[in-house]
Design a protein around this motif. Structure first.
Motif, PDB file in Angstrom:
ATOM      1  N   TYR A  61       0.856  -1.187   0.000  1.00  0.00           N
ATOM      2  CA  TYR A  61       0.000   0.000   0.000  1.00  0.00           C
ATOM      3  C   TYR A  61       0.891   1.236   0.000  1.00  0.00           C
ATOM      4  O   TYR A  61       2.030   1.200   0.486  1.00  0.00           O
ATOM      5  N   CYS A  62       0.356   2.291  -0.536  1.00  0.00           N
ATOM      6  CA  CYS A  62       1.039   3.572  -0.477  1.00  0.00           C
ATOM      7  C   CYS A  62       0.586   4.326   0.769  1.00  0.00           C
ATOM      8  O   CYS A  62      -0.587   4.255   1.162  1.00  0.00           O
ATOM      9  N   GLN A  63       1.504   5.003   1.379  1.00  0.00           N
ATOM     10  CA  GLN A  63       1.197   5.750   2.595  1.00  0.00           C
ATOM     11  C   GLN A  63       0.074   6.750   2.341  1.00  0.00           C
ATOM     12  O   GLN A  63       0.078   7.496   1.371  1.00  0.00           O
ATOM     13  N   THR A 120      -2.586   2.852   6.969  1.00  0.00           N
ATOM     14  CA  THR A 120      -1.566   3.343   6.035  1.00  0.00           C
ATOM     15  C   THR A 120      -1.036   4.709   6.453  1.00  0.00           C
ATOM     16  O   THR A 120      -0.461   5.428   5.651  1.00  0.00           O
ATOM     17  N   GLN A 124       4.658   4.656   7.157  1.00  0.00           N
ATOM     18  CA  GLN A 124       5.308   3.638   6.357  1.00  0.00           C
ATOM     19  C   GLN A 124       5.970   2.597   7.246  1.00  0.00           C
ATOM     20  O   GLN A 124       6.259   2.829   8.418  1.00  0.00           O
ATOM     21  N   SER A 184       4.487   1.771   1.809  1.00  0.00           N
ATOM     22  CA  SER A 184       5.578   2.533   1.194  1.00  0.00           C
ATOM     23  C   SER A 184       5.201   4.011   1.106  1.00  0.00           C
ATOM     24  O   SER A 184       4.024   4.360   0.947  1.00  0.00           O
ATOM     25  N   TYR A 185       6.212   4.859   1.206  1.00  0.00           N
ATOM     26  CA  TYR A 185       5.947   6.293   1.126  1.00  0.00           C
ATOM     27  C   TYR A 185       5.574   6.686  -0.297  1.00  0.00           C
ATOM     28  O   TYR A 185       5.948   6.030  -1.274  1.00  0.00           O
ATOM     29  N   LEU A 186       4.817   7.745  -0.398  1.00  0.00           N
ATOM     30  CA  LEU A 186       4.427   8.290  -1.688  1.00  0.00           C
ATOM     31  C   LEU A 186       5.381   9.428  -2.036  1.00  0.00           C
ATOM     32  O   LEU A 186       5.449  10.422  -1.310  1.00  0.00           O
ATOM     33  N   ASP A 235       8.909   6.516  -8.851  1.00  0.00           N
ATOM     34  CA  ASP A 235       8.129   5.322  -8.511  1.00  0.00           C
ATOM     35  C   ASP A 235       8.814   4.615  -7.342  1.00  0.00           C
ATOM     36  O   ASP A 235       9.938   4.117  -7.467  1.00  0.00           O
ATOM     37  N   ASN A 236       8.124   4.554  -6.203  1.00  0.00           N
ATOM     38  CA  ASN A 236       8.650   3.864  -5.026  1.00  0.00           C
ATOM     39  C   ASN A 236       7.832   2.604  -4.772  1.00  0.00           C
ATOM     40  O   ASN A 236       6.769   2.654  -4.169  1.00  0.00           O
ATOM     41  N   CYS A 242       4.367   2.954  -5.672  1.00  0.00           N
ATOM     42  CA  CYS A 242       3.770   4.214  -5.233  1.00  0.00           C
ATOM     43  C   CYS A 242       4.375   5.334  -6.088  1.00  0.00           C
ATOM     44  O   CYS A 242       5.562   5.683  -5.920  1.00  0.00           O
TER      45      CYS A 242
END
Length: 260
Positions: free
Chosen positions: A113-115, A149, A152, A178-180, A248-249, A252
């Motif tokens: 998931y994105c933060q 979320t 992170q 994961s951070y955005l 792109d992380n 995310c």
């Protein structure tokens, strides 16, 4: 024939008391007892006196108290009697069953998931699924957790399924938050001459491990540098040019940054 002789003396009749004890009934016991594979074997609740255990319903020799090995599934039938006042009664059957431990439920792991992006409840495919916050111990819940979320990191939940009263091992479900990425493009100066070079780079919260996708205008090329930069870019075309960057992380993807 005539009896010759004197009178015959006879004793008084003797009275003998014989006690006939009743045959006791069978002991009271649950006819079927089920254990789960690997579960500790406990004592068998039997209500009776001077119990005797047999492997056959009639005849045979009494054996020791049953000791069930629960490491392997299987079924074994025993027969138990009680003896009261020296009289042994009929035998009551008792079936001990070791049910196999079911396989863990099917899960998808890891999940990303994105933060800050809303999450949905976790999913496990199985019967009577229960969720635990730890790998062992604790009390499970049938309510699937919904990951938070807000920050992170990596978090793990555990799911089991229960079939025929036996609970499986716990299947881990790893959730990675994961951070955005955010940020902007920096440059060494506000303009560049045709056929000259300009140094650009990234500024923001993204780490070097993220993927940096640079998009240059037609007639521009990267002479050196990559990722966060700095990048040395040569511009062969004149006019207003736009450089774009997407970070792109782990899936995310931040908003596209651009520089004119």
């Amino acid at each position: 024939a005539a009896w010759v002789g004197g009178p015959i003396d006879t004793s008084a009749p003797a009275l003998v008391h014989i006690t006939v004890n009743p045959v006791p009934r069978s002991p009271i016991v649950s006819p079927v007892i089920t254990y789960c594979q690997g579960e500790p074997f406990d004592s068998i609740q039997v209500y009776g006196e001077n119990l005797k255990w047999y492997s056959v319903p009639e005849g045979g020799t009494a054996g020791p108290y049953p000791n069930v090995n629960t490491t392997e599934p299987g079924t074994q039938t025993y027969y138990v009697s009680q003896t009261v006042d020296g009289c042994e009664g009929p035998r009551a059957p008792l079936t001990l069953t070791v049910s196999p431990k079911p396989a863990p439920p099917q899960v998808t792991s890891p999940i990303g998931y994105c933060q800050g992006v809303p999450a949905t409840p976790l999913v496990a495919q199985g019967q009577n699924v229960r969720w635990y916050p730890t790998a062992s111990g604790g009390v499970g819940t049938p309510i699937a957790p919904t990951p938070s979320t807000g920050s992170q990191g990596s978090f793990t939940w555990y799911a089991t399924q229960t079939i025929a009263g036996c609970e499986s091992e716990r299947a881990p479900v790893v959730v990675n938050i994961s951070y955005l990425p955010n940020g902007l493009i920096t440059s060494s100066r506000p303009f560049v001459c045709q056929y000259d070079t300009l140094q650009i780079g990234y500024f923001g919260n993204a780490l070097p491990s993220a993927d940096y996708i640079w998009t240059l205008p037609e007639g521009a090329q990267i002479l050196s540098g990559s990722n966060q930069g700095p990048l040395v870019v040569k511009f062969d075309s004149f006019g207003t040019q736009r450089v774009r960057l997407t970070v792109d992380n782990a899936g995310c993807v931040g908003d596209e940054a651009f520089y004119d």
